[in-house]
Design an enzyme around this catalytic site. Structure first.
Site, PDB file in Angstrom:
ATOM      1  N   SER A   1       0.802  -1.232   0.000  1.00 48.37           N
ATOM      2  CA  SER A   1       0.000   0.000   0.000  1.00 48.37           C
ATOM      3  C   SER A   1       0.835   1.282   0.000  1.00 48.37           C
ATOM      4  O   SER A   1       0.498   2.226  -0.730  1.00 48.37           O
ATOM      5  CB  SER A   1      -0.974  -0.006   1.182  1.00 48.37           C
ATOM      6  OG  SER A   1      -1.944  -1.013   1.010  1.00 48.37           O
TER       7      SER A   1
ATOM      8  N   LYS B   1      -9.888  -5.652  10.095  1.00 55.00           N
ATOM      9  CA  LYS B   1     -10.983  -5.072   9.313  1.00 55.00           C
ATOM     10  C   LYS B   1     -12.310  -5.087  10.070  1.00 55.00           C
ATOM     11  O   LYS B   1     -13.102  -4.143   9.956  1.00 55.00           O
ATOM     12  CB  LYS B   1     -11.131  -5.797   7.970  1.00 55.00           C
ATOM     13  CG  LYS B   1     -10.009  -5.499   6.991  1.00 55.00           C
ATOM     14  CD  LYS B   1     -10.280  -6.145   5.642  1.00 55.00           C
ATOM     15  CE  LYS B   1      -9.176  -5.827   4.646  1.00 55.00           C
ATOM     16  NZ  LYS B   1      -9.478  -6.357   3.301  1.00 55.00           N
TER      17      LYS B   1
ATOM     18  N   ASN C   1     -12.073  -1.460   5.266  1.00 55.41           N
ATOM     19  CA  ASN C   1     -10.655  -1.359   4.901  1.00 55.41           C
ATOM     20  C   ASN C   1     -10.221   0.093   4.741  1.00 55.41           C
ATOM     21  O   ASN C   1      -9.082   0.368   4.394  1.00 55.41           O
ATOM     22  CB  ASN C   1     -10.352  -2.147   3.618  1.00 55.41           C
ATOM     23  CG  ASN C   1     -10.913  -1.482   2.376  1.00 55.41           C
ATOM     24  OD1 ASN C   1     -11.781  -0.618   2.440  1.00 55.41           O
ATOM     25  ND2 ASN C   1     -10.412  -1.886   1.230  1.00 55.41           N
TER      26      ASN C   1
ATOM     27  N   GLY D   1     -14.278 -12.992   5.503  1.00 53.67           N
ATOM     28  CA  GLY D   1     -14.344 -11.544   5.338  1.00 53.67           C
ATOM     29  C   GLY D   1     -14.030 -11.077   3.935  1.00 53.67           C
ATOM     30  O   GLY D   1     -14.615 -10.112   3.451  1.00 53.67           O
TER      31      GLY D   1
ATOM     32  N   ARG E   1     -16.360 -24.542   2.901  1.00 51.85           N
ATOM     33  CA  ARG E   1     -16.197 -25.789   3.652  1.00 51.85           C
ATOM     34  C   ARG E   1     -17.292 -25.922   4.714  1.00 51.85           C
ATOM     35  O   ARG E   1     -17.894 -26.969   4.863  1.00 51.85           O
ATOM     36  CB  ARG E   1     -14.805 -25.815   4.298  1.00 51.85           C
ATOM     37  CG  ARG E   1     -14.467 -27.123   5.001  1.00 51.85           C
ATOM     38  CD  ARG E   1     -13.041 -27.092   5.499  1.00 51.85           C
ATOM     39  NE  ARG E   1     -12.810 -25.900   6.316  1.00 51.85           N
ATOM     40  CZ  ARG E   1     -11.608 -25.407   6.599  1.00 51.85           C
ATOM     41  NH1 ARG E   1     -10.535 -25.968   6.106  1.00 51.85           N
ATOM     42  NH2 ARG E   1     -11.478 -24.336   7.354  1.00 51.85           N
TER      43      ARG E   1
ATOM     44  N   VAL F   1     -20.814 -25.057   5.413  1.00 48.79           N
ATOM     45  CA  VAL F   1     -21.948 -24.637   4.590  1.00 48.79           C
ATOM     46  C   VAL F   1     -22.761 -23.544   5.278  1.00 48.79           C
ATOM     47  O   VAL F   1     -23.251 -22.615   4.622  1.00 48.79           O
ATOM     48  CB  VAL F   1     -22.857 -25.846   4.264  1.00 48.79           C
ATOM     49  CG1 VAL F   1     -24.022 -25.417   3.387  1.00 48.79           C
ATOM     50  CG2 VAL F   1     -22.055 -26.934   3.573  1.00 48.79           C
ATOM     51  N   ALA F   2     -22.891 -23.616   6.600  1.00 49.68           N
ATOM     52  CA  ALA F   2     -23.715 -22.637   7.327  1.00 49.68           C
ATOM     53  C   ALA F   2     -23.222 -21.212   7.103  1.00 49.68           C
ATOM     54  O   ALA F   2     -24.031 -20.277   7.013  1.00 49.68           O
ATOM     55  CB  ALA F   2     -23.726 -22.965   8.812  1.00 49.68           C
TER      56      ALA F   2
ATOM     57  N   GLY G   1      -5.027 -11.355  -7.718  1.00 50.06           N
ATOM     58  CA  GLY G   1      -5.666 -10.223  -7.072  1.00 50.06           C
ATOM     59  C   GLY G   1      -4.857  -8.943  -6.999  1.00 50.06           C
ATOM     60  O   GLY G   1      -5.268  -8.012  -6.300  1.00 50.06           O
TER      61      GLY G   1
END
EC number: 1.1.1.25
Length: 275
Positions: free
Chosen positions: A18, A67, A88, A132, A154, A156-157, A243
């Protein structure tokens, strides 16, 4: 003329790109900006933030692992930060109240749509992960009106919780959730929002998520092809991206939030690739 002070806060922070990104933005735009990196103690993030603003700081970027704390600390939140559940970007408003924003989603959308020409409207999208990083980008992705989005995780909830949360605001889009093993492809776009690539691991999905025209985007970035992107190429993905562009684009959006000036990003991304 003194420069306005900005910084990125995290722990650890020495690896952060950054300061380099924002110094390039400042050179390009002529804005009087000084941007540094601050490693906050894990037990006193709030003290670090308050000290920065009490001593004249103008804005902060926030990275791992703070964050969520930044979001909680703020007195006001933008709508995109509210949905993301994490921040952020921090700044003070005209009443010296702390405002939280989240520019990650704008970052990934601009990188995909504007830099790489990946069509998002009407696309079938698979998003891997429900942490996040994914929560921060789902809203802006859904704003682009894909035909469908599957959130696979991984646990599911956690994926189902995100689908419920974002489904309320995007009721016209087919938004669903499942475990990694339940994913059925192929998809137009696969986004890896897990950190598995950093460890050389892969999410437990099958190669049928990759079709002849599938584009793959790993939110992690690396000097080499990420583990996930290499797996995708090996299974026939037509294009893969990491990314780094998202990192630069979210920084550009934060710069715009603070300064009202939008930097040009492509040259900065290229410079970072060759640093």
């Amino acid at each position: 003329m003194t420069n306005d002070l900005y910084a990125v806060v995290g722990n650890p922070i020495s690896h952060s790109k950054s300061p380099r990104i924002h110094s390039l933005f400042a050179q390009q735009t002529g804005e009087a900006v000084e941007y540094t990196a601050i490693q906050a103690p894990l037990e006193d993030f709030a003290g670090t933030v308050h000290h920065f603003f009490d001593h004249g700081g103008k804005g902060l970027n926030i990275t791992v692992p703070f964050k969520e704390q930044a979001w909680t600390l703020a007195e006001h939140r933008t709508h995109r930060a509210e949905l993301a559940g994490a921040a952020n970007t921090l700044y003070l408003d005209q009443e010296d109240q702390l405002v939280a924003d989240n520019t990650d989603g704008v970052g990934i959308v601009r990188d995909l749509r504007d830099n790489h020409g990946v069509p998002l409207k009407g696309a079938r999208v698979l998003v891997l992960g429900a942490g996040g990083a994914v929560r921060g980008v789902l809203g802006p992705l859904l704003d682009e009106q894909p035909a469908s989005v599957v959130v696979a995780n991984r646990t599911v909830a956690r994926a189902e919780a995100l689908a419920r949360l974002f489904g309320r605001e995007h009721s016209g889009i087919d938004l669903s959730a499942c475990g990694f093993e339940q994913v059925e492809g192929p998809f137009d776009l696969v986004i890896n929002g897990t950190s598995a690539s950093l460890k050389g691991d892969l999410p437990a999905i099958t190669a049928d998520v990759i079709g002849a025209d599938t584009v793959v985007y790993d939110m992690m970035y690396s000097l080499q092809t990420t583990t996930f992107n290499q797996w995708a190429l090996d299974h026939g993905a037509v294009r893969v991206f990491d990314g780094l562009g998202m990192l630069v684009e979210q920084a550009a959006e934060a710069f715009f939030v603070w300064r009202g000036v939008r930097p040009e990003t492509s040259a900065v991304t290229e410079e970072l690739r060759t640093d």
